[in-house]
Design an enzyme around this catalytic site. Structure first.
Site, PDB file in Angstrom:
ATOM      1  N   ARG A 204      60.812  84.295  39.086  1.00 20.40           N
ATOM      2  CA  ARG A 204      59.902  84.863  40.074  1.00 20.40           C
ATOM      3  C   ARG A 204      59.932  86.359  39.789  1.00 20.40           C
ATOM      4  O   ARG A 204      60.986  86.987  39.844  1.00 20.40           O
ATOM      5  CB  ARG A 204      60.401  84.547  41.487  1.00 20.40           C
ATOM      6  CG  ARG A 204      59.545  85.137  42.609  1.00 20.40           C
ATOM      7  CD  ARG A 204      60.167  86.400  43.103  1.00 20.40           C
ATOM      8  NE  ARG A 204      59.661  86.831  44.410  1.00 20.40           N
ATOM      9  CZ  ARG A 204      59.979  87.964  44.995  1.00 20.40           C
ATOM     10  NH1 ARG A 204      60.818  88.814  44.398  1.00 20.40           N
ATOM     11  NH2 ARG A 204      59.499  88.280  46.158  1.00 20.40           N
ATOM     12  N   ASP A 206      59.318  90.076  40.509  1.00 21.50           N
ATOM     13  CA  ASP A 206      59.240  90.901  41.709  1.00 21.50           C
ATOM     14  C   ASP A 206      58.302  92.096  41.513  1.00 21.50           C
ATOM     15  O   ASP A 206      58.290  92.723  40.454  1.00 21.50           O
ATOM     16  CB  ASP A 206      60.655  91.402  42.042  1.00 21.50           C
ATOM     17  CG  ASP A 206      60.722  92.218  43.303  1.00 21.50           C
ATOM     18  OD1 ASP A 206      60.520  91.644  44.382  1.00 21.50           O
ATOM     19  OD2 ASP A 206      60.962  93.438  43.203  1.00 21.50           O
ATOM     20  N   LEU A 211      53.937  98.399  38.017  1.00 22.50           N
ATOM     21  CA  LEU A 211      54.698  98.793  36.821  1.00 22.50           C
ATOM     22  C   LEU A 211      54.228 100.109  36.215  1.00 22.50           C
ATOM     23  O   LEU A 211      55.031 100.869  35.684  1.00 22.50           O
ATOM     24  CB  LEU A 211      54.624  97.689  35.758  1.00 22.50           C
ATOM     25  CG  LEU A 211      55.121  96.301  36.169  1.00 22.50           C
ATOM     26  CD1 LEU A 211      55.165  95.389  34.943  1.00 22.50           C
ATOM     27  CD2 LEU A 211      56.490  96.371  36.824  1.00 22.50           C
ATOM     28  N   GLU A 248      54.975  87.740  42.111  1.00 23.08           N
ATOM     29  CA  GLU A 248      54.928  88.270  43.469  1.00 23.08           C
ATOM     30  C   GLU A 248      53.978  89.461  43.434  1.00 23.08           C
ATOM     31  O   GLU A 248      54.360  90.575  43.097  1.00 23.08           O
ATOM     32  CB  GLU A 248      56.310  88.720  43.956  1.00 23.08           C
ATOM     33  CG  GLU A 248      56.285  89.083  45.431  1.00 23.08           C
ATOM     34  CD  GLU A 248      57.078  90.341  45.798  1.00 23.08           C
ATOM     35  OE1 GLU A 248      57.327  90.540  47.002  1.00 23.08           O
ATOM     36  OE2 GLU A 248      57.433  91.121  44.908  1.00 23.08           O
TER      37      GLU A 248
END
Length: 547
Positions: A204, A206, A211, A248
């Site tokens: 998963r 995050d 980014l 996510e």
């Protein structure tokens, strides 16, 4: 060729994912905190529940200022959970039971205690300086919102060691990594390979949207972010086929769907836009919020999948609603300001729904039937309560209730040694809300959920089918048809507290006989006239339509 593709349906399309907090699941060494061996001792429970995949919250070494999302070493595990060898044992034991295990991949930031950042603070001469985002002024990237607006006043924090400001989209103690630096990208790819080589079944991922940064932008969803995700995905496809990347990305549908790419970015993404609207529709007794947002979701690539959830380890985020809708949700679900955090509500499922068993079942039934992969948060299967007086989001991360013994069977340590107290509020007291109690009660929430998951497994259409809404005049009723290959499933949900008559236009399905799949009850065949049903308050029908 077609036969081969049928056999190769990705495992996540038919899966049920169970999110758990290792610290809060089972203590195996009597120190008051959960650990890998404690979790191993409870794997049979998860198999019996009917889940296919365990999603572990962060297991890395961390100072614990953000419950492990502030990482100090991407290649280690927290000593309080055990050793790397213990973790390998967990993977071995889980895989031996047919369970897959996915972990957290926190790409966006590290802890300020990470060796990279401690070195970076020494200034431009450090080999790690460019691992982070620095500025002479906190005025850069002014168009980026502050995510944790309750706790942070800026996305920049001054570093007294070098006289510069460092960038962080979350807490000040979580400096963002600089993905403009190819060494950072290489390092994170090395991290991914390390864990997948060990046997982890995926991640998963995050805080995906943040980014990269760009002046004059919101610093979210930038093209460079998508390019890097495509690079990671190409490595996964080439070297680790079958591994999962779950995004996510708490974004509006138009931005969220881009994280699937053309089937070459994420395999799955959480359906954040839908989640608050399930609760909104229930409170308003109107199918509109669910129908509207699902119709707004663009089509996703055939190989991709939505992750559907009601609650998780964070607050119930209300970022993807209007200001008016947020005020409404705060008013009806969190009148006590202690329940609110940032732009969300920090409550578990049962307390959110006033511990109303019918409401809990209804929302779960919708969750398990809408196309996608359901995600269950540990403890919600027994209706666990929360503790809103613990700081941050810790109130929904308390020890699992296994039985009515000391510490709810979570730990043999002295109660004062527990990392957090078990729930002792009268309504949600561990003496009555626990796994053992539910297992022994045939009509318990746990046994209802187990039965529903078993039924879901017998109808792969729920995970893979196409969704078509039907619009009855009675807006208190939510109706949709799931179709996959030659299977047709008709789902009817009453969002109202009272019984509701509904006439459903099913002329295109005349001749089919509805068989209610929970009790295997045969209903009258569909004819020319509208089909009349009267579900009880918060009741539902799920029919398998047979010719």
């Amino acid at each position: 060729m077609e036969e081969k593709s049928k056999q190769e349906t990705p495992w996540y399309k038919n899966a049920v994912i169970y999110e758990l907090y290792v610290r809060g699941f089972q203590d195996g060494n009597k120190d008051g905190r959960g650990d890998f061996w404690g979790l191993i001792s409870r794997l049979d429970y998860l198999v019996d529940l009917g889940v296919d995949c365990i999603w572990l919250m962060p297991i890395y070494p961390s100072p614990g200022k953000d419950d492990g999302y502030d990482i100090t070493d991407y290649y280690g595990v927290s000593p309080e959970y055990g050793t790397i060898e213990d973790f390998r044992s967990l993977l071995y034991q889980a895989h031996g039971r047919g369970l897959k295990v996915i972990g957290e991949l926190v790409l966006n930031h590290t802890s300020d205690q990470h060796r990279w950042f401690r070195e970076a603070k020494k200034g431009p001469g450090s080999a790690y300086f460019d691992f982070y985002v620095w500025s002479d002024t906190p005025e850069k990237y002014k168009d980026a919102r502050i995510i944790f607006s309750d706790l942070e006043t800026s996305n920049w924090t001054y570093c007294k060691e070098n006289g510069l400001y460092y960038w962080h989209r979350f807490f000040y103690h979580q400096p963002d990594l600089n993905y403009e630096n190819p060494k950072v990208r290489e390092e994170m790819i090395r991290v991914i390979r390390y864990w997948l080589d060990m046997g982890l079944d995926g991640f998963r991922v995050d805080a995906v949207p943040y980014l990269y940064e760009g002046e004059g932008t919101s610093c979210e969803n930038l093209p460079e972010t998508h390019a890097f995700i495509k690079e990671i995905r190409s490595i996964i496809d080439r070297e680790y086929p079958g591994a999962l990347l779950l995004a996510e990305a708490n974004q509006w549908p138009e931005d969220l769907v881009r994280y699937f790419g053309e089937g070459d970015e994420f395999h799955m993404a959480f359906n954040f836009p839908l989640m608050p609207r399930l609760f909104m529709a229930l409170r308003q007794e109107h199918h509109g919020p669910i129908v509207d947002i699902m119709k707004r979701l663009p089509k996703i690539p055939e190989s991709c999948q939505w992750a559907m959830f009601l609650r998780n380890h964070d607050e119930m985020t209300l970022e993807l609603v209007t200001d008016e809708e947020r005020d409404y949700m705060f008013h009806v679900y969190a009148e006590d300001k202690q329940m609110r955090l940032n732009k969300g509500i920090r409550r578990r499922l049962a307390p959110l729904l006033g511990n109303d068993r019918k409401k809990i079942e209804l929302l779960n039934a919708i969750l398990f039937t809408l196309p996608g992969t359901p995600v269950i948060y540990y403890g919600d299967e027994i209706g666990m309560g929360d503790n809103i007086f613990l700081g941050d989001r810790n109130g929904v991360r308390t020890p699992m209730h296994w039985n009515d013994n000391k510490n709810a069977g979570f730990s043999e340590a002295q109660p004062s040694r527990l990392y957090a107290p078990v729930i002792t509020d009268p309504v949600y007291n561990f003496n009555s809300i626990n796994v053992e109690e539910d297992k022994n009660n045939k009509s318990s929430l746990l046994n209802w959920l187990k039965h529903f998951l078993f039924i879901r497994k017998t109808f792969p259409a729920f995970g893979r089918g196409s969704l078509n809404f039907i619009y009855p005049d009675n807006k208190k009723i939510l109706v949709y048809l799931i179709e996959h290959e030659d299977v047709k499933l008709l789902c009817v949900f009453n969002l109202s507290a009272s019984s509701q008559p509904v006439e459903i236009n099913l002329q295109s399905l005349r001749g089919y006989t509805p068989i209610e799949i929970i009790g295997a009850t045969i209903f009258p065949a569909i004819g020319e006239l509208p089909y009349l049903l009267t579900p009880n308050g918060y009741g539902y029908y799920i029919f398998n339509l047979m010719e």
